[in-house]
Design an enzyme around this catalytic site. Structure first.
Site, mmCIF file in Angstrom:
data_model
loop_
_atom_site.group_PDB
_atom_site.id
_atom_site.type_symbol
_atom_site.label_atom_id
_atom_site.label_comp_id
_atom_site.label_asym_id
_atom_site.label_seq_id
_atom_site.Cartn_x
_atom_site.Cartn_y
_atom_site.Cartn_z
ATOM 1 N N THR A 110 10.747 -7.340 -12.362
ATOM 2 C CA THR A 110 10.030 -8.606 -13.028
ATOM 3 C C THR A 110 9.227 -8.664 -11.775
ATOM 4 O O THR A 110 9.177 -8.473 -11.050
ATOM 5 C CB THR A 110 10.933 -9.661 -12.511
ATOM 6 O OG1 THR A 110 12.087 -8.979 -13.368
ATOM 7 C CG2 THR A 110 10.418 -10.726 -12.885
ATOM 8 N N GLY A 163 0.738 -1.470 -0.192
ATOM 9 C CA GLY A 163 0.485 -0.151 -0.342
ATOM 10 C C GLY A 163 1.038 0.682 0.117
ATOM 11 O O GLY A 163 0.429 2.555 -0.227
ATOM 12 N N HIS A 190 -1.637 -8.134 3.014
ATOM 13 C CA HIS A 190 -1.306 -8.448 4.025
ATOM 14 C C HIS A 190 -2.607 -7.978 5.394
ATOM 15 O O HIS A 190 -2.381 -8.201 6.754
ATOM 16 C CB HIS A 190 0.541 -7.976 4.413
ATOM 17 C CG HIS A 190 -0.163 -7.128 5.320
ATOM 18 N ND1 HIS A 190 0.706 -6.530 6.770
ATOM 19 C CD2 HIS A 190 0.479 -5.589 4.854
ATOM 20 C CE1 HIS A 190 0.924 -5.121 6.418
ATOM 21 N NE2 HIS A 190 0.755 -5.019 5.511
ATOM 22 N N CYS A 227 2.287 2.063 11.124
ATOM 23 C CA CYS A 227 3.174 2.092 10.668
ATOM 24 C C CYS A 227 4.727 3.322 11.118
ATOM 25 O O CYS A 227 4.930 3.867 10.826
ATOM 26 C CB CYS A 227 2.817 3.318 9.569
ATOM 27 S SG CYS A 227 1.297 1.685 8.518
ATOM 28 N N SER A 259 -3.300 -2.675 -0.041
ATOM 29 C CA SER A 259 -2.319 -3.897 0.069
ATOM 30 C C SER A 259 -2.859 -5.099 0.515
ATOM 31 O O SER A 259 -3.859 -5.278 1.546
ATOM 32 C CB SER A 259 -2.328 -3.043 1.896
ATOM 33 O OG SER A 259 -0.728 -3.841 2.164
#
Length: 421
Positions: free
Chosen positions: A264, A69, A228, A352, A226
Site C-alpha cells: 500500500t 534511498g 529526509h 549509515c 531520499s
C-alpha cells in the site's frame, strides 16, 4: 546548538508538514480503494508523482516511490541485474565504484554471494574522482574483481565471441559522495555505459537540492533519491527507472507502483517528498551560490588555523554542503565528542556506518592511511547555514583540538581567528 550534519538528515520543512498532514488525518484513504476516499488518495499520489517527474524531467510512470534511498539503491542494483541476466545469462557482471554508499556496495556483494555475479570495482584517485577512461576500461573487461573464484581481469575479444561490456548487467556510480562530497562527471560516465548498452544507475541522494537532477541531461537509466535529505520525513525515497529498462521487483504482493514495488502506497510521504523536492529545486540556484561561498570560507579557516588538517575529497568538484577533513595525530572520536560538548554537531563520517570501529572504506579507497582515516570529521551544511555559525564552528574546532592536546605545541601551532576573504 549549531547543527552541521545535514548530510545525515535534515528537519522536515513546515510547508512539507502542511502538505502531508491531510493525508495522515481526514484524507487517509487507501489509493487502491474504489470509493471517494480512496480516489482522493489516488489523485494526491498521482499529483505527487507528476511533481517529481517535472523536477527530474521524466515521465511519471518512470517513478517508483520507496521507503528511502537504501531501498531505491537495492531495487536498482538487484532488480536490473536480475532482470537482465534472466533475459541473457551472459550478463553476469556488476560494475560499481570504490566509493559507493553501502546500499549500493552491499547490494552488489549480495548479487555476488547469493546469485553468482562478478563485481568489478572501479578505483578512484586521491580526491575520490572516478576517471571516465578507467570506468570505460572496467566496463570493457579489466578490473579489481570480487567474485567467488577470485578471478583476475577478464581477457577476451570480439573475435573470440566476447563483445566488451555486453556481459555487464548494470553499472552504478554515486553522483556526489556522502562522506567527502566529491561530485562525479555523471554525464560522461553514463555516456560510456550507454555506448556499450549497459544500464547506468546513480545514487543521487546527496545531490538532491544542490545539483542538476535532469535525468535526460545526465543520461542515466536509473536514479535514487531520499526524502529526509531535503526536508521530507525519514522513510520515503524514490527510484527513477527509464522506460524499457527491465527491473525484477524485490517486494511481491498486490502489484502497486505498476508492479515494481508491491505494498500500500504511503500517500502522505509521497506528497511530502514531492513538496520537498519542488521547494528545494525552486531555491537551488540561490542556495548553491550562498552555501558554496560559506563552505569555501570555512575550509580556508580550518586549513589555516589547524595546520595539520587535511581536506578530503576534491577541492572544487564537491557538494556546496560538505567540508570534510582528517586531523592526523588526533582521535577523531574525541574531537567529535568535544565539539558536541561545545554544541557543535558534526559527524565522524557516514551515519549509515554508525557504530563501526573500522576506518572509512571511502577514505581508504582514496589512499588515506588507516590511522589517518580514523581521524576524519565531516561538517555538512543546510541551506540556512550562516557565516556566523561557521565562524563559531571554526573557533570551537580550534579550541577542541587545543584542549585535547593532540598536537605537539598545540598552544602555538593553532591560530586564533582572523578574517579570511
Amino acid at each position: 546548538m549549531i547543527f552541521l550534519d545535514a548530510a545525515a538528515t535534515t528537519p522536515v520543512r513546515r510547508e512539507v508538514i502542511e502538505a502531508m498532514f491531510p493525508f495522515l488525518t481526514n484524507q487517509f484513504g487507501n489509493p487502491s480503494s474504489h470509493h471517494e476516499l480512496g480516489g482522493t488518495a489516488a489523485d494526491a499520489l498521482a499529483v505527487a508523482r507528476e511533481q517529481v517527474a517535472a523536477a527530474l524531467g521524466c515521465h511519471a510512470e518512470e517513478l517508483t516511490f520507496t521507503s528511502g534511498g537504501t531501498e531505491a539503491d537495492n531495487l536498482a542494483l538487484k532488480g536490473i541485474a536480475l532482470a537482465r541476466r534472466a533475459a541473457d545469462p551472459r550478463r553476469s557482471r556488476v560494475v560499481i565504484s570504490a566509493v559507493e554508499h553501502p546500499a549500493v556496495a552491499e547490494s552488489a556483494d549480495y548479487l555476488r554471494r547469493v546469485h553468482g555475479f562478478t563485481v568489478d570495482v572501479v578505483p578512484v584517485g586521491p580526491d575520490a574522482v572516478v576517471d571516465p577512461a578507467e570506468f570505460a576500461r572496467v566496463l570493457a573487461g579489466g578490473a579489481f574483481r570480487q567474485d567467488a573464484h577470485d578471478a583476475g581481469p577478464r581477457v577476451g575479444s570480439a573475435a573470440a565471441g566476447w563483445v566488451p561490456g555486453h556481459d555487464v548487467a548494470v553499472a552504478s556510480v554515486m553522483y556526489a559522495n556522502n562522506e567527502v562530497g566529491t561530485v562525479q562527471d555523471i554525464r560522461t560516465l553514463a555516456a560510456a555505459a550507454g555506448e556499450l548498452g549497459v544500464p547506468f544507475h546513480t545514487d543521487a541522494v546527496q545531490a538532491a537540492g544542490w545539483l542538476d537532477l535532469d535525468v535526460q541531461g545526465l543520461g542515466v537509466d536509473a536514479l535514487s533519491l531520499s526524502g529526509h535529505k531535503i526536508g521530507a520525513p525519514k522513510g520515503v525515497g524514490l527510484l527513477f527507472l527509464r522506460g524499457g529498462v527491465p527491473c525484477e521487483p524485490l517486494v511481491h504482493g498486490g502489484g502497486q507502483e505498476r508492479g515494481t514495488r508491491s505494498g500500500t502506497e504511503n500517500v502522505a510521504f509521497a506528497v511530502a517528498l514531492a513538496t520537498a523536492l519542488r521547494l528545494s529545486e525552486a531555491g537551488r540556484e540561490a542556495a548553491v551560490e550562498q552555501v558554496t561561498a560559506l563552505r569555501d570560507r570555512f575550509i580556508d579557516q580550518v586549513l589555516e588555523r589547524v595546520p595539520p588538517a587535511r581536506l578530503t575529497g576534491h577541492r572544487t568538484r564537491r557538494l556546496p554542503t560538505v567540508a570534510s577533513f582528517c586531523f592526523p595525530g588526533t582521535s577523531g572520536e574525541s574531537v567529535l565528542l568535544e565539539l558536541e560538548r561545545r554544541s557543535i554537531i558534526c559527524s565522524s563520517g557516514s551515519a549509515c556506518a554508525a557504530g563501526s570501529d573500522e576506518p572509512s572504506e571511502v577514505l581508504t579507497a582514496m589512499g588515506v592511511e588507516r590511522e589517518v582515516a580514523q581521524t576524519a570529521l565531516r561538517f555538512s551544511f543546510g541551506a540556512d547555514v550562516t557565516s556566523g555559525q561557521l565562524d563559531t564552528a571554526a573557533d570551537e574546532l580550534v579550541a577542541a583540538v587545543e584542549r585535547l592536546g593532540n598536537y605537539a605545541g598545540a598552544g602555538t601551532g593553532l591560530r586564533s581567528r582572523r578574517k579570511i576573504q
